[in-house]
Scaffold this motif. Structure first.
Motif, PDB file in Angstrom:
ATOM      1  N   CYS A  50       1.012  -1.133  -0.483  1.00  0.00           N
ATOM      2  CA  CYS A  50       0.159   0.098  -0.181  1.00  0.00           C
ATOM      3  C   CYS A  50       1.025   1.511   0.234  1.00  0.00           C
ATOM      4  O   CYS A  50       1.427   1.565   0.677  1.00  0.00           O
ATOM      5  CB  CYS A  50      -0.806  -0.214   1.404  1.00  0.00           C
ATOM      6  N   GLY A  51       1.113   1.783  -1.306  1.00  0.00           N
ATOM      7  CA  GLY A  51       2.135   2.339  -1.571  1.00  0.00           C
ATOM      8  C   GLY A  51       1.919   3.930  -0.755  1.00  0.00           C
ATOM      9  O   GLY A  51       2.910   4.602  -0.076  1.00  0.00           O
ATOM     10  N   THR A  56      15.270  -0.917   5.490  1.00  0.00           N
ATOM     11  CA  THR A  56      14.364   0.193   5.726  1.00  0.00           C
ATOM     12  C   THR A  56      15.684   1.128   5.639  1.00  0.00           C
ATOM     13  O   THR A  56      16.733   0.695   5.913  1.00  0.00           O
ATOM     14  CB  THR A  56      13.724   0.177   7.604  1.00  0.00           C
ATOM     15  N   LEU A  57      15.602   2.526   6.539  1.00  0.00           N
ATOM     16  CA  LEU A  57      16.724   3.664   6.748  1.00  0.00           C
ATOM     17  C   LEU A  57      17.119   3.849   7.648  1.00  0.00           C
ATOM     18  O   LEU A  57      16.923   4.879   8.185  1.00  0.00           O
ATOM     19  CB  LEU A  57      16.285   4.674   5.700  1.00  0.00           C
ATOM     20  N   ILE A  58      16.099   2.760   8.896  1.00  0.00           N
ATOM     21  CA  ILE A  58      16.748   3.880  10.414  1.00  0.00           C
ATOM     22  C   ILE A  58      18.297   3.422  10.232  1.00  0.00           C
ATOM     23  O   ILE A  58      18.755   2.860   9.432  1.00  0.00           O
ATOM     24  CB  ILE A  58      16.306   2.356  11.422  1.00  0.00           C
ATOM     25  N   SER A  61       9.754  -0.941   4.240  1.00  0.00           N
ATOM     26  CA  SER A  61       9.107   0.392   4.391  1.00  0.00           C
ATOM     27  C   SER A  61       9.516   1.771   4.269  1.00  0.00           C
ATOM     28  O   SER A  61      10.681   1.827   4.699  1.00  0.00           O
ATOM     29  CB  SER A  61       7.952   0.163   4.810  1.00  0.00           C
ATOM     30  N   GLY A  62       8.823   3.038   4.676  1.00  0.00           N
ATOM     31  CA  GLY A  62       9.625   4.142   4.891  1.00  0.00           C
ATOM     32  C   GLY A  62       9.906   4.549   6.108  1.00  0.00           C
ATOM     33  O   GLY A  62      10.631   5.592   6.523  1.00  0.00           O
ATOM     34  N   ASN A 119       6.468  -2.837   2.034  1.00  0.00           N
ATOM     35  CA  ASN A 119       6.611  -2.149   1.136  1.00  0.00           C
ATOM     36  C   ASN A 119       5.675  -1.297   0.998  1.00  0.00           C
ATOM     37  O   ASN A 119       5.258  -0.556   0.075  1.00  0.00           O
ATOM     38  CB  ASN A 119       6.303  -2.975  -0.342  1.00  0.00           C
ATOM     39  N   CYS A 120       5.210   0.104   1.978  1.00  0.00           N
ATOM     40  CA  CYS A 120       4.688   0.991   2.341  1.00  0.00           C
ATOM     41  C   CYS A 120       5.838   2.229   2.722  1.00  0.00           C
ATOM     42  O   CYS A 120       5.533   2.355   3.554  1.00  0.00           O
ATOM     43  CB  CYS A 120       3.943   0.597   3.473  1.00  0.00           C
TER      44      CYS A 120
END
Length: 877
Positions: free
Chosen positions: A561-562, A632-634, A609-610, A584-585
């Protein structure tokens, strides 16, 4: 002059068997791990099945059905002439596959001539070890594994070892993939059990009467096996199709314009409506003398009408009932003697349920429909031979299913169950008929989108089950759905939200995948018994609804669910929630921190996810066992991360901004798998990781770690360590420096693509003496080192893409080796087989077999020296 037109009918309906209610004979049964694993072997098995089918052999593809169809598989094994077993590492770690192999070997007894063994990229000696390890793992977890599965294993172990000695064995190599498919097919053709033309095909041959110059129609009626006879017939008459008909209109044009002046064979396969025959065989004048038209159908009534082709009788809208067939089926299954509830349950199973569904799942659905004593009713149906229950799964034979569906379709004006699009179209425009419908399952793969009006949905007041795909709804009025729905599964749901008045009290599952939803519902809605919501792939969904009145929700699937950016805080009140999937959100930056500590939550998936920051954890978790933060970008994890004490799997793969792990990681006392692969900014593994004695697998591949983590000296249960793509050439020496005289528990070590050279192999590697698998692929070795002989338990050595290897410089290798693999290193070795064998006379020739296509010839020359190994080699090839 009018052409002579003859019609003959071949009745291929299955006759009841004294031993089985399933089709009596398959030409080939393919046993493979297949589709469930999604690997190369799946493609290989599928291609093999396709080629066998193309030559007219009836093939049972067990790998497509998997574990949900054990009854059908066992029956097919009993009734198959020939077996192809595709053996891989995935195969030996699948209980379903091992059980299948066991049944195959049992059914053949000592007659192994009918079994072709295909070792797909793996040698038997390596696979036996995999099987034994798998057995140990099952024993370690016997409380969690059903006892009946463990009972299969000892017998499978013996049978597996026997399978390597079967007379028909093929080793599939990637470079000879397609050639070896043909080799397998040739071995099948050679079998004395593949007799060629079946009795049915002889019948068709007689009916065709190819010497006659008339136009002849042949009707083939049957419940199964029609396609097999058709393909054998085509093979016998010419080998392949020249023209493919896409649809009725295309076929009519093709026949009328292109083929009318030719003598040809046309097969109308799977005809189920009279209009199809009317379009494709409208007039005898279309067909040149000597032409043959074969109609295959499951509907005998269509063939009764074909008899009147030359009398233009298609205008009659009449289907003569086949009472003899119907009476036979009903007598056979004792359907008429059932009470009303049992009859209705049977009809629901026939119309809506998939074979192989678990008994518990079937009972859950039936009870939601309002049936009482569903368990007893199922066993009553089994006693009457309407269904079969085995391995806790429900099966229904095709013949019985067709009889049940026929019963429903006869009552056209009050049809209660719909599974065909044409029936939905018909009933949809009859307002009086819609009120009787309580189940719609239309999930076929037709390309044509079904267009329906919104208004008639309001008339389906008794609807309990709605499952559809590829359906477009027109109309400006708001959609109204039945509040008696138990299951709503609408792939591609076209509206922005659920109807405002939709609040079914007994709804169990809500599946609206790939929908146009922006929000599920506004405000609060009461779904007391709702257990599962799946709106995956709904790209316009930007926030979740208020879950306050959905107290029994167990599974929430929001992946792909982008635009999702807000998760309603009420999610933290769901005490029965076990799975949340938000993979993939991409716009999801944060989520409610208390979600992590939900009472029963077991799996939280936030992959790709973001998410940029992992929240603080307020209290110890009670049930969370799997956490997926990969992609993820953590940048770091909070100190409170140590409160996840029940975590068994932590996936941080490809967290490219992650710089460090907290010292509190030592508190993850249940952790078994830690994946850090691809965390490029991670330079150190905290020494406190050594406190986690439960850890069995650590992946630090692709990180910036430059030496073996100190923590591994304390991890007494660590069996697998992945160090692939580490940039430091010091990695191997650091093991010896850390351990001294101690021996690490490692059994599987991956040092591939680490830019290693021969001098990077330490002289003393006794600390790794328990290793069984060593991967040195994609390195710059020329000769390796003698110190490898210190690996006294090594079973497999991987040297893929070691293109600089010089075989004449290779040292003596460990005597325990069972496998040496070297894709793209093969040419160097194969050209110097004698050199390699001279240096390693202690090795069984099988170890080098995959390296060397010349080995067979060489072994013949050396058989006096090798002795008994030559006999084993011969039995394998």
């Amino acid at each position: 002059m009018k052409k002579n037109v003859h019609l003959k009918l071949l009745n291929k309906t299955m006759e009841p068997s004294s031993t089985s209610s399933f089709p009596k004979t398959y030409d080939v049964f393919i046993s493979s791990r297949g589709g469930s694993s999604g690997g190369d072997d799946s493609k290989f098995a599928s291609e093999l099945a396709k080629e066998l089918s193309n030559i007219g052999l009836r093939t049972y593809e067990g790998f497509k059905l998997g574990g949900d169809s054990q009854i059908m598989q066992e029956e097919a094994i009993k009734n198959s002439r020939h077996f192809i077993v595709v053996l891989t590492k995935d195969y030996v770690t699948s209980i379903r596959c091992l059980r299948e192999l066991s049944r195959i070997m049992e059914s053949r007894g000592e007659d192994y001539e009918e079994v072709i063994t295909v070792f797909y990229k793996d040698h038997p000696s390596c696979l036996v070890k995999e099987l034994e390890d798998f057995g140990k793992r099952l024993e370690d977890h016997k409380k969690e594994v059903k006892q009946k599965l463990l009972m299969e294993l000892p017998r499978c172990t013996l049978l597996w070892k026997d399978s390597a000695n079967l007379p028909k064995t093929i080793f599939v190599e990637e470079k000879r993939y397609h050639q070896q498919v043909n080799e397998i097919i040739n071995k099948v053709k050679e079998s004395s059990t593949i007799v060629g033309i079946s009795p049915q095909l002889h019948q068709v041959d007689d009916l065709l009467d190819l010497d006659s110059n008339d136009v002849r129609f042949i009707g083939i009626v049957g419940m199964g096996g029609i396609v097999s006879v058709q393909k054998k017939l085509l093979l016998r008459l010419g080998g392949k199709l020249d023209k493919v008909i896409k649809n009725e209109d295309h076929g009519a044009k093709l026949i009328k314009k292109c083929l009318r002046n030719k003598k040809f064979l046309i097969v109308l396969d799977g005809v189920d409506e009279r209009r199809q025959i009317k379009k494709l065989a409208r007039s005898p004048d279309w067909f040149n003398p000597g032409s043959r038209i074969i109609v295959t159908t499951r509907n005998r009534n269509l063939c009764y009408n074909v008899e009147f082709l030359d009398h233009d009788a298609f205008g009659e809208d009449h289907e003569p009932p086949d009472e003899n067939f119907r009476d036979l089926a009903e007598e056979m299954t004792s359907y008429n003697g059932l009470d009303d509830d049992s009859q209705q349950i049977f009809l629901d199973l026939a119309c809506f349920f998939n074979n192989g569904m678990s008994v518990d799942r079937v009972i859950e659905i039936l009870e939601s429909f309002g049936y009482k004593s569903s368990h007893k009713k199922l066993h009553l149906l089994a006693e009457r031979n309407l269904i079969q229950i085995s391995y806790d799964m429900v099966q229904m034979h095709t013949l019985v299913r067709c009889m049940g569906r026929g019963n429903v379709r006869r009552k056209r004006e009050t049809q209660t169950r719909i599974w065909l699009r044409k029936d939905l179209r018909r009933v949809y425009h009859e307002e009086s008929g819609l009120k009787h419908v309580h189940g719609i399952v239309v999930v076929d793969m037709e390309d044509e989108e079904l267009e329906l009006e919104a208004k008639p949905f309001a008339y389906m007041t008794e609807l309990k089950l709605l499952e559809m795909n590829n359906v477009k709804v027109d109309g400006n009025i708001e959609l109204q759905l039945s509040n008696k729905l138990r299951f709503l599964n609408w792939n591609g749901y076209p509206f922005k939200h659920l109807p405002s008045n939709f609040e079914p009290q007994s709804l169990l599952e809500l599946h609206l995948r790939n929908s146009n939803l922006m929000r599920l519902w506004e405000g609060k809605k009461e779904f007391i018994w709702l257990k599962e919501i799946d709106v995956s792939g709904s790209e316009n969904l930007d926030e979740t609804p208020d879950f306050s009145n959905v107290p029994n929700l167990q599974r929430l699937i929001l992946r792909n669910c982008g635009r999702l950016c807000v998760v309603h805080p009420s999610i933290t009140t769901l005490n029965h929630l076990v799975l949340v999937d938000m993979a993939n959100c991409l716009n999801l930056k944060i989520f409610p921190s208390k979600l992590i500590t939900c009472k029963r939550l077991q799996t939280l998936i936030l992959s790709n996810s973001g998410l940029e920051c992992f929240p603080e954890i307020e209290k110890p978790t009670k049930s969370l066992t799997e956490l997926h933060l990969d992609g993820t970008l953590i940048q770091d994890l909070p100190l409170s991360f140590g409160l996840l004490t029940h975590l068994t799997l932590l996936n941080l793969r490809d967290c490219t901004q992650l710089c460090s792990l907290p010292r509190s990681i030592r508190k993850l006392i249940s952790l078994q798998t830690l994946n850090l692969n691809g965390c490029k900014k991670l330079h150190q593994i905290p020494f406190t990781l050594g406190a986690i004695q439960s850890l069995t697998m650590l992946d630090i591949g692709g990180t910036s770690v430059d030496q073996a983590p100190y923590a591994i000296t304390s991890l007494m249960n660590l069996e697998t360590l992945n160090c692939e793509r580490l940039s430091s050439r010091n990695i191997w020496h650091s093991f010896s420096a850390l351990c001294g005289n101690d021996v690490l528990p490692l059994k599987d070590l991956n040092l591939s693509d680490c830019n290693l050279e021969d001098e990077d192999i330490p002289d003393d590697i006794k600390c790794l003496s328990l290793l069984e698998i060593l991967d040195l692929s994609k390195n710059s070795f020329v000769k390796l080192k003698e110190s490898l002989t210190q690996l006294v338990n090594l079973k497999a050595l991987y040297l893929n893409d070691c293109i600089n290897i010089q075989p004449q410089l290779l040292p003596k290798l460990p005597t325990t080796l069972q496998y040496v693999g070297g894709q793209n290193s093969q040419d160097n070795i194969s050209q110097n087989v004698e050199v390699v064998m001279e240096a390693n006379q202690h090795l069984n020739h099988q170890v080098l077999q995959r390296w060397s296509p010349k080995l067979k010839k060489f072994m013949r020359l050396k058989k006096k020296r090798i002795g008994d190994a030559h006999l084993l080699f011969s039995s394998l090839l």
